[in-house]
Write a protein that holds these residues in place. Structure first.
Motif, PDB file in Angstrom:
ATOM      1  N   GLU A 283       0.820  -1.213   0.000  1.00  0.00           N
ATOM      2  CA  GLU A 283       0.000   0.000   0.000  1.00  0.00           C
ATOM      3  C   GLU A 283       0.849   1.256   0.000  1.00  0.00           C
ATOM      4  O   GLU A 283       1.882   1.322   0.654  1.00  0.00           O
ATOM      5  N   VAL A 284       0.382   2.245  -0.767  1.00  0.00           N
ATOM      6  CA  VAL A 284       0.936   3.593  -0.749  1.00  0.00           C
ATOM      7  C   VAL A 284      -0.234   4.558  -0.594  1.00  0.00           C
ATOM      8  O   VAL A 284      -1.388   4.191  -0.827  1.00  0.00           O
ATOM      9  N   SER A 285       0.063   5.790  -0.203  1.00  0.00           N
ATOM     10  CA  SER A 285      -1.016   6.773  -0.078  1.00  0.00           C
ATOM     11  C   SER A 285      -0.495   8.162  -0.436  1.00  0.00           C
ATOM     12  O   SER A 285       0.710   8.403  -0.476  1.00  0.00           O
ATOM     13  N   ARG A 286      -1.456   9.043  -0.679  1.00  0.00           N
ATOM     14  CA  ARG A 286      -1.133  10.429  -1.038  1.00  0.00           C
ATOM     15  C   ARG A 286      -2.324  11.305  -0.668  1.00  0.00           C
ATOM     16  O   ARG A 286      -3.468  10.907  -0.836  1.00  0.00           O
ATOM     17  N   ILE A 287      -2.018  12.508  -0.203  1.00  0.00           N
ATOM     18  CA  ILE A 287      -3.054  13.508   0.069  1.00  0.00           C
ATOM     19  C   ILE A 287      -3.217  14.364  -1.189  1.00  0.00           C
ATOM     20  O   ILE A 287      -2.232  14.856  -1.750  1.00  0.00           O
ATOM     21  N   ILE A 288      -4.464  14.516  -1.630  1.00  0.00           N
ATOM     22  CA  ILE A 288      -4.771  15.354  -2.785  1.00  0.00           C
ATOM     23  C   ILE A 288      -5.679  16.489  -2.311  1.00  0.00           C
ATOM     24  O   ILE A 288      -6.631  16.249  -1.557  1.00  0.00           O
ATOM     25  N   ASP A 289      -5.407  17.691  -2.768  1.00  0.00           N
ATOM     26  CA  ASP A 289      -6.092  18.886  -2.278  1.00  0.00           C
ATOM     27  C   ASP A 289      -7.455  19.129  -2.910  1.00  0.00           C
ATOM     28  O   ASP A 289      -7.777  20.263  -3.314  1.00  0.00           O
ATOM     29  N   VAL A 290      -8.264  18.091  -3.009  1.00  0.00           N
ATOM     30  CA  VAL A 290      -9.646  18.195  -3.465  1.00  0.00           C
ATOM     31  C   VAL A 290     -10.466  17.176  -2.672  1.00  0.00           C
ATOM     32  O   VAL A 290      -9.917  16.208  -2.151  1.00  0.00           O
ATOM     33  N   PRO A 291     -11.788  17.355  -2.599  1.00  0.00           N
ATOM     34  CA  PRO A 291     -12.634  16.398  -1.877  1.00  0.00           C
ATOM     35  C   PRO A 291     -12.710  15.039  -2.582  1.00  0.00           C
ATOM     36  O   PRO A 291     -12.464  14.939  -3.795  1.00  0.00           O
ATOM     37  N   PRO A 292     -13.060  13.970  -1.848  1.00  0.00           N
ATOM     38  CA  PRO A 292     -13.136  12.625  -2.425  1.00  0.00           C
ATOM     39  C   PRO A 292     -14.020  12.513  -3.666  1.00  0.00           C
ATOM     40  O   PRO A 292     -13.670  11.792  -4.601  1.00  0.00           O
ATOM     41  N   ASP A 293     -15.149  13.224  -3.696  1.00  0.00           N
ATOM     42  CA  ASP A 293     -16.036  13.106  -4.853  1.00  0.00           C
ATOM     43  C   ASP A 293     -15.367  13.624  -6.130  1.00  0.00           C
ATOM     44  O   ASP A 293     -15.618  13.110  -7.223  1.00  0.00           O
ATOM     45  N   VAL A 294     -14.479  14.606  -5.999  1.00  0.00           N
ATOM     46  CA  VAL A 294     -13.767  15.144  -7.160  1.00  0.00           C
ATOM     47  C   VAL A 294     -12.747  14.109  -7.663  1.00  0.00           C
ATOM     48  O   VAL A 294     -12.601  13.910  -8.873  1.00  0.00           O
ATOM     49  N   VAL A 295     -12.069  13.436  -6.738  1.00  0.00           N
ATOM     50  CA  VAL A 295     -11.130  12.382  -7.132  1.00  0.00           C
ATOM     51  C   VAL A 295     -11.891  11.258  -7.827  1.00  0.00           C
ATOM     52  O   VAL A 295     -11.461  10.751  -8.874  1.00  0.00           O
ATOM     53  N   PHE A 296     -13.045  10.903  -7.281  1.00  0.00           N
ATOM     54  CA  PHE A 296     -13.799   9.785  -7.849  1.00  0.00           C
ATOM     55  C   PHE A 296     -14.300  10.094  -9.260  1.00  0.00           C
ATOM     56  O   PHE A 296     -14.386   9.191 -10.098  1.00  0.00           O
ATOM     57  N   VAL A 297     -14.606  11.349  -9.537  1.00  0.00           N
ATOM     58  CA  VAL A 297     -15.044  11.717 -10.891  1.00  0.00           C
ATOM     59  C   VAL A 297     -13.966  11.331 -11.908  1.00  0.00           C
ATOM     60  O   VAL A 297     -14.276  10.807 -12.982  1.00  0.00           O
ATOM     61  N   VAL A 298     -12.707  11.549 -11.582  1.00  0.00           N
ATOM     62  CA  VAL A 298     -11.618  11.189 -12.495  1.00  0.00           C
ATOM     63  C   VAL A 298     -11.498   9.674 -12.604  1.00  0.00           C
ATOM     64  O   VAL A 298     -11.347   9.128 -13.695  1.00  0.00           O
ATOM     65  N   LEU A 299     -11.590   8.961 -11.470  1.00  0.00           N
ATOM     66  CA  LEU A 299     -11.520   7.496 -11.502  1.00  0.00           C
ATOM     67  C   LEU A 299     -12.698   6.900 -12.270  1.00  0.00           C
ATOM     68  O   LEU A 299     -12.558   5.858 -12.913  1.00  0.00           O
TER      69      LEU A 299
ATOM     70  N   ARG B 228      -6.796  -1.835  -5.070  1.00  0.00           N
ATOM     71  CA  ARG B 228      -7.871  -1.183  -4.307  1.00  0.00           C
ATOM     72  C   ARG B 228      -7.528   0.278  -4.106  1.00  0.00           C
ATOM     73  O   ARG B 228      -6.458   0.607  -3.600  1.00  0.00           O
ATOM     74  N   LEU B 229      -8.459   1.140  -4.488  1.00  0.00           N
ATOM     75  CA  LEU B 229      -8.315   2.576  -4.281  1.00  0.00           C
ATOM     76  C   LEU B 229      -9.370   3.021  -3.278  1.00  0.00           C
ATOM     77  O   LEU B 229     -10.564   2.884  -3.537  1.00  0.00           O
ATOM     78  N   THR B 230      -8.901   3.517  -2.144  1.00  0.00           N
ATOM     79  CA  THR B 230      -9.795   3.970  -1.086  1.00  0.00           C
ATOM     80  C   THR B 230      -9.622   5.472  -0.926  1.00  0.00           C
ATOM     81  O   THR B 230      -8.489   5.963  -0.814  1.00  0.00           O
ATOM     82  N   LEU B 231     -10.729   6.208  -0.941  1.00  0.00           N
ATOM     83  CA  LEU B 231     -10.718   7.667  -0.834  1.00  0.00           C
ATOM     84  C   LEU B 231     -11.270   8.068   0.525  1.00  0.00           C
ATOM     85  O   LEU B 231     -12.432   7.795   0.840  1.00  0.00           O
ATOM     86  N   LEU B 232     -10.436   8.725   1.327  1.00  0.00           N
ATOM     87  CA  LEU B 232     -10.826   9.110   2.676  1.00  0.00           C
ATOM     88  C   LEU B 232     -10.752  10.624   2.830  1.00  0.00           C
ATOM     89  O   LEU B 232      -9.737  11.236   2.461  1.00  0.00           O
ATOM     90  N   PRO B 233     -11.821  11.244   3.380  1.00  0.00           N
ATOM     91  CA  PRO B 233     -11.731  12.685   3.644  1.00  0.00           C
ATOM     92  C   PRO B 233     -10.543  12.950   4.568  1.00  0.00           C
ATOM     93  O   PRO B 233     -10.279  12.188   5.495  1.00  0.00           O
ATOM     94  N   HIS B 234      -9.820  14.025   4.280  1.00  0.00           N
ATOM     95  CA  HIS B 234      -8.619  14.353   5.065  1.00  0.00           C
ATOM     96  C   HIS B 234      -8.601  15.858   5.294  1.00  0.00           C
ATOM     97  O   HIS B 234      -8.076  16.623   4.486  1.00  0.00           O
ATOM     98  N   GLY B 235      -9.222  16.264   6.376  1.00  0.00           N
ATOM     99  CA  GLY B 235      -9.309  17.693   6.637  1.00  0.00           C
ATOM    100  C   GLY B 235     -10.292  18.358   5.695  1.00  0.00           C
ATOM    101  O   GLY B 235     -11.056  17.713   4.995  1.00  0.00           O
ATOM    102  N   GLU B 236     -10.233  19.663   5.653  1.00  0.00           N
ATOM    103  CA  GLU B 236     -11.170  20.456   4.854  1.00  0.00           C
ATOM    104  C   GLU B 236     -10.847  20.373   3.368  1.00  0.00           C
ATOM    105  O   GLU B 236      -9.823  20.872   2.917  1.00  0.00           O
ATOM    106  N   GLY B 237     -11.718  19.698   2.606  1.00  0.00           N
ATOM    107  CA  GLY B 237     -11.593  19.668   1.163  1.00  0.00           C
ATOM    108  C   GLY B 237     -10.423  18.878   0.615  1.00  0.00           C
ATOM    109  O   GLY B 237      -9.996  19.111  -0.517  1.00  0.00           O
ATOM    110  N   LYS B 238      -9.875  17.957   1.388  1.00  0.00           N
ATOM    111  CA  LYS B 238      -8.756  17.142   0.921  1.00  0.00           C
ATOM    112  C   LYS B 238      -9.128  15.665   0.985  1.00  0.00           C
ATOM    113  O   LYS B 238     -10.059  15.273   1.684  1.00  0.00           O
ATOM    114  N   THR B 239      -8.354  14.848   0.261  1.00  0.00           N
ATOM    115  CA  THR B 239      -8.591  13.413   0.210  1.00  0.00           C
ATOM    116  C   THR B 239      -7.286  12.664   0.417  1.00  0.00           C
ATOM    117  O   THR B 239      -6.272  13.001  -0.206  1.00  0.00           O
TER     118      THR B 239
END
Length: 153
Positions: free
Chosen positions: A3-19, A90-101
């Motif tokens: 497993e690896v992970s990364r914080i992305i500066d957008v909400p989970p729903d925005v990441v999922f739109v790309v996936l 497996r790609l899991t999207l978790l809210p991470h603070g305000e507006g991040k994933t």
């Protein structure tokens, strides 16, 4: 699972739109070189992305299949690349603070020659590749999000 992970500066729903747009797959998956077709119902369970893996002219034509999906939060794929094998990703999207994933990407080889390698050896290949995949995903997501916000202004 590796497993690896990364914080992305957008909400989970925005990441999922790309996936959820299978045509984006080659833009972030390391090794995927060409998308030939995407099933109309992607990312429904059982739907497929028909892709090529590797550099031309040595590329392999295969598919990636959705095994499970929870829109906005989770996507499980069987990524194939015969004769190399197949892996569950497996790609899991978790809210991470305000507006991040926090995006967690876990991979396990399920078939083929790679399955017989010790996990530590598999990790030497998978961790850098998947770290790069998440970096590409982050760039793709933030770029599309910025363009969408600019278009709405």
């Amino acid at each position: 699972m590796i497993e690896v992970s990364r914080i992305i500066d957008v909400p989970p729903d925005v990441v999922f739109v790309v996936l959820a747009d299978g045509w984006n797959y080659a833009g972030w998956v390391v090794g995927s070189s060409h998308i030939r077709d995407v099933d109309e119902d992607w990312p429904a369970v059982g739907s497929r992305i028909h892709h090529s893996v590797g550099p031309w002219p040595l590329h392999i034509q295969d598919v990636t299949v959705v095994k499970a999906v929870e829109p906005g939060t989770f996507l499980s794929l069987e990524a194939r690349g015969w004769p190399l094998g197949a892996a569950e990703v497996r790609l899991t999207l978790l809210p991470h603070g305000e507006g991040k994933t926090e995006v967690r990407m876990a991979e396990e080889v399920t078939r083929g020659p790679g399955k017989f390698l010790p996990e530590a050896v598999q990790a030497l290949i998978a961790k850098p590749r998947n770290t790069e995949a998440l970096a590409r995903l982050a760039d793709l997501v933030t770029g599309k999000h910025a363009n969408r916000k600019a278009a709405q202004s």
